[in-house]
Design a protein around this motif. Sequence first.
Motif, PDB file in Angstrom:
ATOM      1  N   SER A   1       3.431  10.911   2.220  1.00 36.40           N
ATOM      2  CA  SER A   1       2.159   9.832   2.135  1.00 36.40           C
ATOM      3  C   SER A   1       2.472   8.911   2.964  1.00 36.40           C
ATOM      4  O   SER A   1       0.993   8.247   3.401  1.00 36.40           O
ATOM      5  N   HIS A   2       3.945   8.543   2.931  1.00 38.30           N
ATOM      6  CA  HIS A   2       3.777   7.811   3.732  1.00 38.30           C
ATOM      7  C   HIS A   2       3.265   7.706   5.286  1.00 38.30           C
ATOM      8  O   HIS A   2       2.345   7.177   6.177  1.00 38.30           O
ATOM      9  N   LEU A   3       3.878   9.109   5.858  1.00 40.36           N
ATOM     10  CA  LEU A   3       3.664   8.946   7.164  1.00 40.36           C
ATOM     11  C   LEU A   3       2.171   9.952   7.428  1.00 40.36           C
ATOM     12  O   LEU A   3       1.930   9.429   8.382  1.00 40.36           O
TER      13      LEU A   3
ATOM     14  N   PRO B   1      10.148   5.279   5.081  1.00 42.84           N
ATOM     15  CA  PRO B   1      10.580   5.437   6.414  1.00 42.84           C
ATOM     16  C   PRO B   1      10.296   4.378   6.982  1.00 42.84           C
ATOM     17  O   PRO B   1      10.935   3.851   8.032  1.00 42.84           O
ATOM     18  N   ASP B   2       9.800   2.638   6.212  1.00 45.69           N
ATOM     19  CA  ASP B   2       9.401   1.590   7.576  1.00 45.69           C
ATOM     20  C   ASP B   2      11.005   0.941   7.530  1.00 45.69           C
ATOM     21  O   ASP B   2      11.363  -0.376   7.415  1.00 45.69           O
ATOM     22  N   LEU B   3      12.080   2.236   6.675  1.00 46.05           N
ATOM     23  CA  LEU B   3      13.293   0.832   6.854  1.00 46.05           C
ATOM     24  C   LEU B   3      14.109   0.787   8.202  1.00 46.05           C
ATOM     25  O   LEU B   3      14.923  -0.234   8.450  1.00 46.05           O
TER      26      LEU B   3
ATOM     27  N   ALA C   1      -0.697   8.226   5.118  1.00 46.78           N
ATOM     28  CA  ALA C   1      -0.636   6.390   5.492  1.00 46.78           C
ATOM     29  C   ALA C   1      -0.594   6.166   7.215  1.00 46.78           C
ATOM     30  O   ALA C   1      -2.167   5.616   7.248  1.00 46.78           O
ATOM     31  N   ASP C   2       0.288   6.161   7.366  1.00 41.14           N
ATOM     32  CA  ASP C   2       0.442   5.567   9.101  1.00 41.14           C
ATOM     33  C   ASP C   2       0.146   6.617  10.155  1.00 41.14           C
ATOM     34  O   ASP C   2       0.453   6.097  11.287  1.00 41.14           O
ATOM     35  N   SER C   3      -0.569   7.388   9.977  1.00 42.61           N
ATOM     36  CA  SER C   3      -1.383   8.274  10.660  1.00 42.61           C
ATOM     37  C   SER C   3      -2.374   7.996  11.749  1.00 42.61           C
ATOM     38  O   SER C   3      -3.506   7.307  10.924  1.00 42.61           O
TER      39      SER C   3
ATOM     40  N   THR D   1      11.690   7.730  11.548  1.00 40.25           N
ATOM     41  CA  THR D   1      11.374   8.014   9.742  1.00 40.25           C
ATOM     42  C   THR D   1      10.306   8.402   9.716  1.00 40.25           C
ATOM     43  O   THR D   1      10.305   9.063   8.931  1.00 40.25           O
ATOM     44  N   HIS D   2       9.829   8.397  10.565  1.00 37.70           N
ATOM     45  CA  HIS D   2       9.057   8.818  11.213  1.00 37.70           C
ATOM     46  C   HIS D   2       7.812  10.026  11.379  1.00 37.70           C
ATOM     47  O   HIS D   2       6.918  10.774  12.084  1.00 37.70           O
ATOM     48  N   SER D   3       9.069  11.260  11.271  1.00 39.69           N
ATOM     49  CA  SER D   3       8.657  12.200  12.247  1.00 39.69           C
ATOM     50  C   SER D   3       8.985  13.571  11.039  1.00 39.69           C
ATOM     51  O   SER D   3       9.562  12.867  10.072  1.00 39.69           O
TER      52      SER D   3
ATOM     53  N   ALA E   1       1.096  -1.096  -0.152  1.00 38.43           N
ATOM     54  CA  ALA E   1      -0.194   0.306   0.038  1.00 38.43           C
ATOM     55  C   ALA E   1       1.143   1.338   0.413  1.00 38.43           C
ATOM     56  O   ALA E   1       0.717   2.137  -0.663  1.00 38.43           O
ATOM     57  N   HIS E   2       1.620   1.333   0.913  1.00 42.00           N
ATOM     58  CA  HIS E   2       3.194   2.567   0.884  1.00 42.00           C
ATOM     59  C   HIS E   2       3.729   2.547  -0.862  1.00 42.00           C
ATOM     60  O   HIS E   2       3.418   3.242  -1.001  1.00 42.00           O
ATOM     61  N   VAL E   3       3.502   1.570  -1.049  1.00 44.91           N
ATOM     62  CA  VAL E   3       4.518   1.859  -2.326  1.00 44.91           C
ATOM     63  C   VAL E   3       3.618   2.454  -3.602  1.00 44.91           C
ATOM     64  O   VAL E   3       4.115   2.733  -4.159  1.00 44.91           O
TER      65      VAL E   3
ATOM     66  N   SER F   1      14.035   2.745  16.520  1.00 43.87           N
ATOM     67  CA  SER F   1      12.779   1.797  16.557  1.00 43.87           C
ATOM     68  C   SER F   1      12.342   2.165  15.747  1.00 43.87           C
ATOM     69  O   SER F   1      12.074   3.504  15.297  1.00 43.87           O
ATOM     70  N   HIS F   2      10.820   1.013  15.764  1.00 41.14           N
ATOM     71  CA  HIS F   2       9.940   1.282  14.379  1.00 41.14           C
ATOM     72  C   HIS F   2       9.063   2.076  14.556  1.00 41.14           C
ATOM     73  O   HIS F   2       8.716   2.678  15.557  1.00 41.14           O
ATOM     74  N   ARG F   3       9.156   3.437  13.365  1.00 37.96           N
ATOM     75  CA  ARG F   3       7.807   4.404  13.628  1.00 37.96           C
ATOM     76  C   ARG F   3       8.222   5.340  14.529  1.00 37.96           C
ATOM     77  O   ARG F   3       7.375   6.139  15.289  1.00 37.96           O
TER      78      ARG F   3
HETATM   79 ZN   LIG Z   1       4.963   2.993   8.439  1.00 38.75          ZN
END
Ligand SMILES: [Zn+2]
Length: 208
Positions: A181-183, A42-44, A185-187, A146-148, A5-7, A141-143
């Motif tokens: 768009s990733h952020l 971001p999900d790296l 979609a994760d919000s 990279t998600h900020s 979905a992210h791609v 750590s995850h999320r």
């Molecule tokens: Zn993510």
Amino acid sequence: MNGTAHVAIGAAAGFVVANQFASSPTTTLLFVGLGGVSGLMPDLDIDGKLRSKITFSHKVIQSAAQLIGALMIMYSLYEGTATERLFGMGIGIAMMALSALLKQKHMLIITGIGILAGSITLQEKWLMLLGVYILIASFVSHRSYTHSIIGTIFFGIIAFHLQESLGIEGVFYACLAGYISHLVADSKFLPVNKRGIKLFLPFSSKEF
Ligand SMILES: [Zn+2]
């Protein structure tokens, strides 16, 4: 939100940017690819602890990204100027490599160091910063970072230097649109997400 979905969302964001810049078909494809890759970035930060829980989505990410990567390489061979061809192929290969590497933390650290080493040889600033980004992502750590907003600014600097290096206007926006768009979609703004993202790290851990 899983990787596929992210791609897809990132690629769509890249497509919108391409339309804004009235890009040629080849540049449009480049922006779609860049948006898709940026949408995965971001999900790296996915680490070993999470690996068992996300096996299925990883397989989907890998297949989707590898298919897009392979298509980009093939398309690049037939279309575009020499420079566009080279970068199209580069992105295709990067996409296939990235998708294969998402699985393992240690592979990411190794990749980060490899990219740093390569960037020094190639004298490419964006590549050097990308190496730094991957190294940091493999430790946090995850999320989190990279998600900020800070992560987004850092990625924006990478995208800016990539645009400088490619000399194609719109590259910066295509990458940034994919990343943002990733952020989104994760919000928590989306009802499907129980957890949000900590946008204001390190100043606040409030989730959005
Ligand atoms: Zn993510």
